[in-house]
Write a protein that holds these residues in place. Structure first.
Motif, mmCIF file in Angstrom:
data_model
loop_
_atom_site.group_PDB
_atom_site.id
_atom_site.type_symbol
_atom_site.label_atom_id
_atom_site.label_comp_id
_atom_site.label_asym_id
_atom_site.label_seq_id
_atom_site.Cartn_x
_atom_site.Cartn_y
_atom_site.Cartn_z
ATOM 1 N N GLN A 21 64.198 93.522 37.405
ATOM 2 C CA GLN A 21 63.939 92.086 37.277
ATOM 3 C C GLN A 21 65.070 91.398 36.519
ATOM 4 N N ARG A 23 68.194 92.390 36.413
ATOM 5 C CA ARG A 23 69.348 92.334 37.315
ATOM 6 C C ARG A 23 69.186 91.195 38.322
ATOM 7 N N TRP A 24 67.955 90.952 38.782
ATOM 8 C CA TRP A 24 67.681 89.832 39.683
ATOM 9 C C TRP A 24 67.963 88.512 38.963
ATOM 10 N N MET A 25 67.543 88.399 37.688
ATOM 11 C CA MET A 25 67.828 87.200 36.903
ATOM 12 C C MET A 25 69.335 86.983 36.776
ATOM 13 N N ALA A 27 71.624 87.946 38.932
ATOM 14 C CA ALA A 27 72.087 87.494 40.244
ATOM 15 C C ALA A 27 71.740 86.028 40.483
ATOM 16 N N GLN A 28 70.599 85.579 39.967
ATOM 17 C CA GLN A 28 70.156 84.197 40.145
ATOM 18 C C GLN A 28 70.794 83.234 39.145
ATOM 19 N N GLY A 29 71.444 83.781 38.118
ATOM 20 C CA GLY A 29 72.069 82.946 37.096
ATOM 21 C C GLY A 29 71.097 82.462 36.035
ATOM 22 N N THR A 30 69.963 83.139 35.882
ATOM 23 C CA THR A 30 68.944 82.712 34.913
ATOM 24 C C THR A 30 68.808 83.667 33.729
#
Length: 62
Positions: A21, A23-25, A27-30
């Motif tokens: 999760q 790593r997903w953040m 990638a999303q810039g969050t």
């Protein structure tokens, strides 16, 4: 005082998220501010704390 560097697993645990999760953040810039050093994503402890404080400040304004 020197900032401690934290790795993905440590920050994910602090945010109560899985490493995937986080790593997903990223990638999303969050995600909190981070850098890649020697091929690994690292975070400054102070940046993670600022990220958490910012979330609380935003929630108080809402």
């Amino acid at each position: 005082m020197e900032d401690k560097l934290l790795f993905v697993d440590e920050v994910a645990a602090r945010l109560r998220r899985s490493p995937a999760q986080l790593r997903w953040m990223i990638a999303q810039g969050t995600a909190p501010k981070h850098a890649k050093i020697a091929g690994r994503i690292v975070f400054k402890e102070s940046e993670v704390e600022a990220f958490i404080e910012s979330a609380f400040e935003e929630a108080a304004r809402a």
